[in-house]
Design a protein around this motif. Structure first.
Motif, mmCIF file in Angstrom:
data_model
loop_
_atom_site.group_PDB
_atom_site.id
_atom_site.type_symbol
_atom_site.label_atom_id
_atom_site.label_comp_id
_atom_site.label_asym_id
_atom_site.label_seq_id
_atom_site.Cartn_x
_atom_site.Cartn_y
_atom_site.Cartn_z
ATOM 1 N N THR A 34 38.097 5.932 7.107
ATOM 2 C CA THR A 34 39.260 5.251 7.214
ATOM 3 C C THR A 34 40.455 5.619 6.625
ATOM 4 N N LEU A 35 40.406 6.654 5.660
ATOM 5 C CA LEU A 35 41.539 7.092 4.891
ATOM 6 C C LEU A 35 42.235 7.911 5.650
ATOM 7 N N PRO A 36 43.753 8.184 5.350
ATOM 8 C CA PRO A 36 44.501 9.158 6.264
ATOM 9 C C PRO A 36 44.483 10.549 5.852
ATOM 10 N N HIS A 37 43.892 10.662 4.833
ATOM 11 C CA HIS A 37 44.082 12.151 4.263
ATOM 12 C C HIS A 37 43.496 13.037 5.370
ATOM 13 N N LYS A 38 44.117 14.265 5.391
ATOM 14 C CA LYS A 38 43.806 15.183 6.547
ATOM 15 C C LYS A 38 42.533 15.901 5.925
ATOM 16 N N HIS A 39 42.326 16.075 4.796
ATOM 17 C CA HIS A 39 41.247 16.894 4.385
ATOM 18 C C HIS A 39 40.504 16.123 3.494
ATOM 19 N N LYS A 40 39.019 16.090 3.345
ATOM 20 C CA LYS A 40 38.243 15.044 2.505
ATOM 21 C C LYS A 40 37.250 15.938 2.029
ATOM 22 N N ILE A 41 36.947 15.899 0.641
ATOM 23 C CA ILE A 41 35.966 16.863 -0.131
ATOM 24 C C ILE A 41 35.170 16.038 -0.895
ATOM 25 N N PHE A 42 33.872 16.101 -1.061
ATOM 26 C CA PHE A 42 32.867 15.490 -1.772
ATOM 27 C C PHE A 42 31.954 16.435 -2.153
ATOM 28 N N ILE A 43 31.564 16.298 -3.787
ATOM 29 C CA ILE A 43 30.338 16.813 -4.234
ATOM 30 C C ILE A 43 29.441 15.770 -4.893
ATOM 31 N N SER A 44 28.085 16.197 -4.955
ATOM 32 C CA SER A 44 27.332 15.232 -5.395
ATOM 33 C C SER A 44 27.258 14.811 -6.862
ATOM 34 N N GLY A 45 26.560 13.893 -7.464
ATOM 35 C CA GLY A 45 26.779 13.349 -8.863
ATOM 36 C C GLY A 45 25.260 13.056 -9.273
ATOM 37 N N ASN A 46 25.083 12.787 -10.264
ATOM 38 C CA ASN A 46 23.594 12.407 -10.740
ATOM 39 C C ASN A 46 23.138 11.262 -10.107
ATOM 40 N N HIS A 47 23.824 10.024 -9.850
ATOM 41 C CA HIS A 47 23.341 8.934 -8.823
ATOM 42 C C HIS A 47 23.109 9.300 -7.579
ATOM 43 N N CYS A 48 23.207 10.396 -7.244
ATOM 44 C CA CYS A 48 22.999 10.658 -5.554
ATOM 45 C C CYS A 48 21.583 11.238 -5.597
ATOM 46 N N THR A 49 20.826 10.383 -5.901
ATOM 47 C CA THR A 49 19.309 10.849 -5.880
ATOM 48 C C THR A 49 18.728 10.934 -4.445
ATOM 49 N N VAL A 88 44.931 16.215 0.644
ATOM 50 C CA VAL A 88 43.501 16.266 0.197
ATOM 51 C C VAL A 88 43.029 15.214 -0.382
ATOM 52 N N PHE A 89 42.029 14.598 -0.151
ATOM 53 C CA PHE A 89 41.256 13.642 -0.882
ATOM 54 C C PHE A 89 40.005 14.414 -1.660
ATOM 55 N N LEU A 90 39.791 14.288 -3.097
ATOM 56 C CA LEU A 90 38.816 14.898 -3.685
ATOM 57 C C LEU A 90 37.879 13.980 -4.423
ATOM 58 N N HIS A 91 36.474 13.958 -4.040
ATOM 59 C CA HIS A 91 35.603 13.087 -5.012
ATOM 60 C C HIS A 91 34.604 13.838 -5.741
ATOM 61 N N CYS A 92 34.525 13.803 -6.870
ATOM 62 C CA CYS A 92 33.485 14.653 -7.729
ATOM 63 C C CYS A 92 32.312 14.013 -8.132
ATOM 64 N N GLY A 93 31.817 13.174 -7.158
ATOM 65 C CA GLY A 93 30.345 12.581 -7.152
ATOM 66 C C GLY A 93 30.175 11.376 -7.744
ATOM 67 N N ASP A 94 29.128 10.684 -7.666
ATOM 68 C CA ASP A 94 28.560 9.351 -8.138
ATOM 69 C C ASP A 94 29.394 8.579 -7.235
ATOM 70 N N ALA A 95 29.392 8.532 -5.889
ATOM 71 C CA ALA A 95 30.182 7.529 -5.166
ATOM 72 C C ALA A 95 29.232 6.160 -5.188
ATOM 73 N N VAL A 96 27.991 6.426 -5.463
ATOM 74 C CA VAL A 96 26.894 5.510 -5.164
ATOM 75 C C VAL A 96 26.375 5.016 -6.416
ATOM 76 N N LYS A 97 25.166 4.299 -6.238
ATOM 77 C CA LYS A 97 24.294 3.789 -7.446
ATOM 78 C C LYS A 97 23.068 4.376 -7.259
ATOM 79 N N HIS A 98 22.411 4.871 -8.050
ATOM 80 C CA HIS A 98 20.918 5.551 -7.723
ATOM 81 C C HIS A 98 20.160 4.831 -7.030
ATOM 82 N N ARG A 99 19.791 3.311 -7.192
ATOM 83 C CA ARG A 99 18.624 2.778 -6.689
ATOM 84 C C ARG A 99 18.990 2.713 -5.226
#
Length: 335
Positions: free
Chosen positions: A134-149, A108-119
């Protein structure tokens, strides 16, 4: 209007409206990796010498070992081979640099937000989705962060369409092979001078509106912002920026095995909370609710110190100061 915090709990700077917590004791923690920066007057409070059931260092070769049932950890030889296991690879705040990381394999791949830059978030989010595909993980999960405008909080289904290679959680959960993961992107909002302010929420309302609705059967909780006093210190301002309402709900009612977040780039690492070390904090919550009118939170929270609760807190922010990139945090969950 119902407010959970008295004026003495939060103060606001004109025009900035930045929440600042007063009079709230910090959690006592056992730091499993390097000790995070913290206010000087809390150094003696932020210590714990108790033993724990958590093993490992959070690396690919030596992951943290976490058990849903603490009793299983005391009889590893007889039980470990009978338990199910999932390996989680955790990160947050990659800010368009995820392609530079060495990402361990896992279930499981977990990402807790701000994968991006707000602009450039609209463009960046598409690039991020393509890379994660492209990642091999079977499950991939993401939540937003303050830069995800670019994300519309009123239409999470649109974000899910964009993030075709991940499961997008916004005040929602997913069950993976019997492990329940819940994700929520909110944090106490800052002032109008901050442009990267997606999913900022009124600090006086966030507990009753958001955190009181966290389910109590969660194994892994994902938020973008930290709970108060848990790897949440901002060295620039000298203040803690974590949410006290989130801390209260996590340790008194939800009690997940693991709580993962990011947002504070300087506080990457792992800390362990134990209820046995925090009787003073629990007493603070008891006294608070004795002195306030009955609320939804007061009627659903349970204040006990004899249940031997252990919660592994992970600040998974990848980007640090001076262009530092950290390694993803890895843990094996046995259940």
């Amino acid at each position: 209007m119902l407010k959970l915090f008295k004026p003495s709990t939060y103060s606001f700077l004109p025009w900035f409206y930045t929440p600042e917590v007063h009079g709230h004791p910090p959690a006592v923690l056992l730091h499993l990796t390097h000790e995070p920066p913290q206010p000087d007057d809390e150094e003696e409070q932020q210590q714990s010498n108790t033993n724990s059931s958590i093993e490992g260092l959070g690396t690919e070769s030596n992951p943290f070992i976490v058990y849903r049932n603490k009793e299983d950890a005391s009889d590893i030889g007889n039980k470990k081979h009978k338990l199910r296991k999932l390996r989680f690879v955790c990160m947050s705040d990659t800010h368009n640099q995820i392609h530079k990381l060495i990402i361990p394999h896992g279930d499981v791949f977990l990402h807790c937000g701000d994968a991006v830059k707000h602009r450039t978030s609209a463009r960046d989010l598409i690039t991020f989705n393509t890379f994660v595909g492209t990642l091999p993980h079977k499950h991939k999960i993401f939540i937003s962060g303050n830069h995800c405008t670019c994300i519309d909080p009123n239409h999470p289904e649109r974000t899910q369409q964009i993030l075709s290679n991940l499961v997008y959680l916004q005040d929602s959960s997913v069950d993976i092979d019997g492990v329940k993961i819940y994700g929520s992107p909110w944090r106490p909002k800052r002032g109008y001078v901050y442009r990267a302010e997606a999913f900022g929420y009124d600090a006086s309302r966030i507990q009753i509106d958001k955190w009181s609705h966290l389910p109590s059967d969660v194994d892994i909780l994902m938020t973008h912002g930290p709970p108060y006093s848990i790897r949440d210190f901002n060295p620039s301002s000298g203040k803690r920026v974590g949410c006290p309402g989130l801390l209260e709900e996590i340790i008194t009612r939800v009690k997940p095995s693991i709580s993962i977040f990011g947002h504070m780039h300087d506080c990457h690492g792992a800390s362990l909370y134990r209820s046995a070390d925090n009787e003073n904090l629990m007493q603070f919550y008891q006294d608070k609710h004795k002195n306030t009118a009955t609320t939804a939170v007061a009627t659903t929270s349970t204040y006990t110190t004899n249940d031997e609760t252990e919660i592994l807190f992970l600040n998974a922010a990848m980007v640090g100061g001076h262009h530092l990139l950290r390694n993803p945090i890895v843990f094996d969950f046995y259940y």
